[in-house]
Scaffold this motif. Structure first.
Motif: not given
Length: 352
Positions: A70-72, A145-148, A150-155
């Motif tokens: 699971r992503p953080a 996202e660039k660092n691999g 998971t963001p809250l919302v992907s740009v």
């Protein structure tokens, strides 16, 4: 269950959008009944009961299997996004007390004058801070996202022109719907002297229009493109608001409100389903959950802005009186803006 074709999507989105729109339209009637026969506090208690019931019913929803890893959760992104949106909406609300351009009175915090009367309205300070925080949120999401991670919302969800214009129309639809309902409700009670129940009943034509157009969503999706439906929906909504301005302000009969309210509800119902369908169809199945969350958030933001803008205008942000007429005109201008945005939607929907 996943639906690939536009018509099937429209059928189910029509049910969802119709239920949401009807709930928004029926809210004043239900609230009026509770306020009149119980108390205004009971209306808030009812919302707690409804949320609890939804949580209990949600136990039966079958979720897809979770990934092995699971992503953080992006706590920083969640805080920044919530703070940024709060500052924007809170800033708009300040316009009711301090004006839209220059401050109509001193703005003080803890006894210290931050903005003297005649200076820039505090509204723009809060809105500007909100924009800065949201820009920081976007930078954090891009970095994660660039660092691999998971963001809250992907740009990447904002890299599709069709989807972006669809999201803009969704935001404006809910802004117009909630803003118009707020202005009309306050006008009917404060100026015409109607009770809360009478006001709720008078708004029923809008609910009927929403119900009819939402039920016809699958048939309309088979015959017309989504962009055409969105354009037509904004056009019908604008005509409805124009009728409200033309008839509601000059004729004392309650029937003078019916044509405008019905057309407004009909127009919103036509474009609600079409906008959601347009946005969802612009993306592949693997990101449907993500874009659906963005879509719902944008709609909720439109509702909040609609009430904030209308509330500030009615509260006196417009000098010289006539605030109800002016507020409805400004709300109608957002419908025109939505129609212009719909004109810019590409003819062909390309998936990102």
């Amino acid at each position: 269950m996943l639906f690939d074709d536009t018509t099937t999507r429209a059928r189910y989105f029509g049910v969802v959008s119709g239920a949401a729109g009807i709930s928004a339209a029926a809210g004043p009637l239900i609230g009026g009944l509770i306020t009149s026969y119980v108390s205004w506090r009971a209306s808030f208690l009812l919302q707690v009961v409804i949320v609890a019931a939804i949580a209990w019913l949600g136990r039966g929803i079958v979720d897809p299997p979770l990934p092995a890893r699971r992503p953080a959760f992006d706590w920083l992104g969640a805080v920044l996004s919530a703070l940024g949106l709060f500052l924007v909406v809170f800033g708009v609300l300040q316009s009711g007390a301090y004006g839209w351009g220059t401050a109509t009175q001193d703005y003080a915090i803890g006894g210290t004058v931050i903005v003297p009367a005649g200076g820039v309205s505090p509204m723009w300070i809060y809105v500007g801070l909100g924009v800065v925080v949201l820009a920081l949120f976007a930078a954090v999401a891009w970095t994660r996202e660039k660092n691999g991670r998971t963001p809250l919302v992907s740009v990447r969800l904002f890299a599709n022109l069709t989807s972006n214009l669809g999201l803009l129309t969704q935001n404006l639809q809910w802004l117009v719907l909630q803003g118009a309902f707020f202005v009309i409700s306050v006008f009917l009670q404060q100026v015409r002297g109607f009770s809360a129940i009478q006001t709720g009943l008078l708004l029923m034509p809008a609910t009927i229009g929403l119900l009819l157009s939402s039920a016809a969503a699958p048939r309309m999706a088979r015959r017309h493109s989504q962009r055409r439906l969105i354009r037509f929906g904004f056009f019908v909504t604008t005509v409805g608001l124009a009728l409200l301005l033309a008839l509601g302000g000059t004729r004392p009969s309650i029937w003078s409100f019916v044509p405008g309210l019905f057309l407004m509800g009909l127009g919103v119902g036509i474009m609600l389903t079409a906008s959601v369908n347009l946005v969802q169809s612009a993306w592949p199945e693997e990101v449907q959950g993500d874009i659906s969350g963005v879509s719902r958030s944008v709609s909720n933001l439109g509702s909040s802005l609609g009430v904030a803008v209308a509330g500030s205008l009615v509260a006196g942000a417009i000098p010289g009186g006539g605030q109800y007429f002016s507020a409805l005109v400004i709300v109608g201008s957002f419908a025109v803006l939505g129609w212009i945005a719909a004109l810019l939607i590409p003819r062909r929907t390309t998936r990102s």
